[in-house]
Design a protein around this motif. Structure first.
Motif, short mmCIF file in Angstrom:
data_model
loop_
_atom_site.label_atom_id
_atom_site.label_comp_id
_atom_site.label_asym_id
_atom_site.label_seq_id
_atom_site.Cartn_x
_atom_site.Cartn_y
_atom_site.Cartn_z
N ILE A 43 0.92 -1.23 -0.22
CA ILE A 43 -0.08 0.04 -0.02
C ILE A 43 0.65 1.13 -0.06
CG2 ILE A 43 -1.96 -1.27 0.99
CD1 ILE A 43 -1.21 0.12 3.61
N GLY A 44 2.22 1.06 -0.21
CA GLY A 44 3.05 2.33 -0.41
C GLY A 44 4.15 2.72 0.52
N LEU A 45 4.05 2.00 1.39
CA LEU A 45 5.51 1.95 2.34
C LEU A 45 6.64 1.58 1.81
CD1 LEU A 45 3.02 3.19 4.29
CD2 LEU A 45 4.35 2.19 6.30
N SER A 46 7.85 2.14 2.14
CA SER A 46 8.90 1.65 1.79
C SER A 46 9.19 0.26 2.61
CB SER A 46 10.01 2.39 1.74
OG SER A 46 10.39 3.00 3.17
N TYR A 64 10.75 11.95 21.40
CA TYR A 64 10.12 10.40 21.50
C TYR A 64 9.07 10.42 20.43
CZ TYR A 64 12.30 9.65 26.15
OH TYR A 64 13.02 9.15 27.24
N PHE A 65 8.94 9.24 19.78
CA PHE A 65 7.93 9.06 18.97
C PHE A 65 7.01 8.10 19.12
CE2 PHE A 65 12.26 10.07 17.33
CZ PHE A 65 12.17 11.30 16.32
N GLN A 66 5.77 8.25 18.48
CA GLN A 66 4.63 7.52 18.83
C GLN A 66 4.09 7.29 17.62
OE1 GLN A 66 3.02 6.42 21.81
NE2 GLN A 66 1.97 5.22 20.36
N ALA A 67 3.67 5.86 17.12
CA ALA A 67 2.83 5.70 15.95
C ALA A 67 1.56 5.98 15.88
CB ALA A 67 3.09 4.20 15.72
N ALA A 68 1.10 6.67 14.81
CA ALA A 68 -0.51 6.91 14.80
C ALA A 68 -1.32 5.43 15.06
CB ALA A 68 -0.65 7.61 13.57
N GLU A 69 -2.46 5.73 15.13
CA GLU A 69 -3.49 4.48 15.29
C GLU A 69 -3.41 3.87 13.96
OE1 GLU A 69 -6.77 4.73 18.18
OE2 GLU A 69 -6.87 6.83 17.23
N PRO A 70 -3.71 2.69 13.84
CA PRO A 70 -3.64 1.97 12.25
C PRO A 70 -4.79 2.56 11.47
CG PRO A 70 -3.34 0.49 14.09
CD PRO A 70 -3.39 1.57 14.75
N LYS A 71 -5.92 3.06 12.34
CA LYS A 71 -6.96 3.51 11.44
C LYS A 71 -6.86 4.70 10.73
CE LYS A 71 -9.37 5.77 15.12
NZ LYS A 71 -10.61 5.91 16.14
N VAL A 72 -5.47 5.45 11.26
CA VAL A 72 -5.05 6.66 10.46
C VAL A 72 -4.48 6.19 8.99
CG1 VAL A 72 -3.40 8.57 10.65
CG2 VAL A 72 -4.54 7.99 12.66
N LEU A 73 -3.96 5.17 9.06
CA LEU A 73 -3.31 4.52 8.08
C LEU A 73 -4.35 4.18 6.94
CD1 LEU A 73 -0.70 3.35 6.27
CD2 LEU A 73 -1.20 1.27 7.44
N VAL A 74 -5.37 3.68 7.20
CA VAL A 74 -6.70 3.34 6.46
C VAL A 74 -6.95 4.68 5.87
CG1 VAL A 74 -8.66 2.09 6.01
CG2 VAL A 74 -6.79 1.07 7.43
N ARG A 75 -7.28 5.58 6.66
CA ARG A 75 -7.80 6.88 6.15
C ARG A 75 -6.91 7.69 5.23
NH1 ARG A 75 -7.65 10.44 10.61
NH2 ARG A 75 -5.94 11.44 9.74
N LYS A 76 -5.67 7.63 5.39
CA LYS A 76 -4.80 8.13 4.33
C LYS A 76 -4.96 7.29 2.93
CE LYS A 76 -2.57 10.97 7.23
NZ LYS A 76 -2.53 12.61 6.64
N ILE A 77 -4.86 6.28 3.21
CA ILE A 77 -5.04 5.50 1.78
C ILE A 77 -6.39 5.68 1.16
CG2 ILE A 77 -5.44 3.11 0.77
CD1 ILE A 77 -2.35 3.84 1.62
N VAL A 78 -7.56 5.81 2.00
CA VAL A 78 -8.80 6.27 1.30
C VAL A 78 -8.65 7.78 0.64
CG1 VAL A 78 -11.14 6.76 1.88
CG2 VAL A 78 -10.02 4.65 2.81
N GLU A 79 -8.19 8.67 1.65
CA GLU A 79 -7.81 10.01 0.96
C GLU A 79 -7.42 10.05 -0.31
OE1 GLU A 79 -6.23 12.08 4.32
OE2 GLU A 79 -8.14 12.12 5.59
N LYS A 80 -6.23 9.42 -0.37
CA LYS A 80 -5.36 9.28 -1.66
C LYS A 80 -5.99 8.63 -2.65
CE LYS A 80 -0.75 8.89 0.53
NZ LYS A 80 0.51 8.25 0.81
N ALA A 81 -6.83 7.81 -2.61
CA ALA A 81 -7.63 7.25 -3.59
C ALA A 81 -8.74 8.08 -4.07
CB ALA A 81 -8.58 5.87 -3.09
N GLN A 82 -9.21 8.74 -2.90
CA GLN A 82 -10.39 9.93 -3.58
C GLN A 82 -9.59 10.95 -4.37
OE1 GLN A 82 -13.60 10.04 -3.16
NE2 GLN A 82 -13.41 11.43 -4.64
N VAL A 83 -8.30 11.53 -3.99
CA VAL A 83 -7.61 12.33 -4.67
C VAL A 83 -7.28 11.95 -6.26
CG1 VAL A 83 -5.38 13.63 -5.12
CG2 VAL A 83 -6.52 13.52 -2.72
#
Length: 248
Positions: free
Chosen positions: A12-15, A70-89
């Motif tokens: 889905i696009g991550l290296s 310090y670093f924190q991963a975003a919730e996994p649902k954010v990843l899905v939302r990003k993919i949906v947003e890119k698909a809409q673009v």
């Protein structure tokens, strides 16, 4: 590290590095860069570069604690939302891109072996709508089935299910090989006069013409050209008008 999850993130696009760093953060939670380096065994420069990309994508956030980041991963649902947003673009862009797209008048692709012939069957399924037709001149009742033995029945079922029709004009000898295998609801076969023959088996649909050459090293040559396909359709219509039905 779960290799299956990592591979799916890559699709889905991550290296590869970004996927591993993101998964490491999901696993360990809030962490300094050093903790991520320990978890991934990556060089510090790779980790920092990866964290920068993930942060820009909104998949990682950072905070300062006593001058340490310090670093924190975003919730996994954010990843899905990003993919949906890119698909809409991409969907919104499509009409504008199509308006400026200049199609190549003609292109040629070579398909080799059984795998290549299966790709053509996939393209037929993708290109044709339910109930549409494709055409064959000089259909091979023997060579084609040898090359496509691993998969042809699967695609015949799909064609039947979608009510796609195949019209074939060929020699009497090859017609016998076809009718012995195929459902008459799929393929209507007509036989050319004895003094007519086709130098190869050629199928065509929409704007594509596929010249099929069988033998020890089967090859199919796909020509994508509306003009060429239309010329073959006229040739087919002429042969169809002087051919006769072959009974199953």
């Amino acid at each position: 590290m779960n290799k299956d999850l990592k591979q799916k993130l890559e699709t889905i696009g991550l290296s590869s590095q970004d996927a591993e760093v993101y998964l490491a953060l999901l696993l360990v939670g809030e962490s300094s860069a050093g903790g991520i380096i320990d978890a991934t065994n990556f060089h510090r420069e790779i980790v920092y570069s990866s964290l920068g990309r993930l942060e820009r994508e909104g998949l990682v956030s950072k905070i300062d604690k006593k001058r340490i980041k310090y670093f924190q991963a975003a919730e996994p649902k954010v990843l899905v939302r990003k993919i949906v947003e890119k698909a809409q673009v991409a969907k919104d862009l499509l009409p504008k891109l199509e308006n400026i797209y200049t199609e190549t008048p003609i292109s040629v692709q070579i398909f080799e072996g059984s795998e290549g012939y299966e790709e053509i069957q996939k393209d037929i399924q993708h290109t044709l709508g339910d109930g549409e037709e494709f055409y064959v001149i000089g259909g091979s009742g023997y060579g084609w089935y040898e090359v496509t033995a691993p998969f042809w029945k699967t695609y015949q079922k799909k064609i039947l299910g979608r009510k796609i029709k195949m019209l074939t004009v060929t020699s009497e000898r090859e017609a016998k090989g076809i009718v012995g295998r195929e459902d008459p609801r799929i393929n209507t076969v007509r036989v050319m006069p004895a003094n007519f023959s086709a130098p190869s088996s050629t199928l065509f649909y929409k704007d594509k013409v596929v010249i099929q050459i069988f033998g020890e090293s089967p090859v199919a040559i796909m020509i994508k050209s509306k003009a060429v396909s239309e010329a073959y359709k006229k040739y087919f219509d002429a042969l169809w008008s002087i051919s006769k039905n072959f009974k199953y």
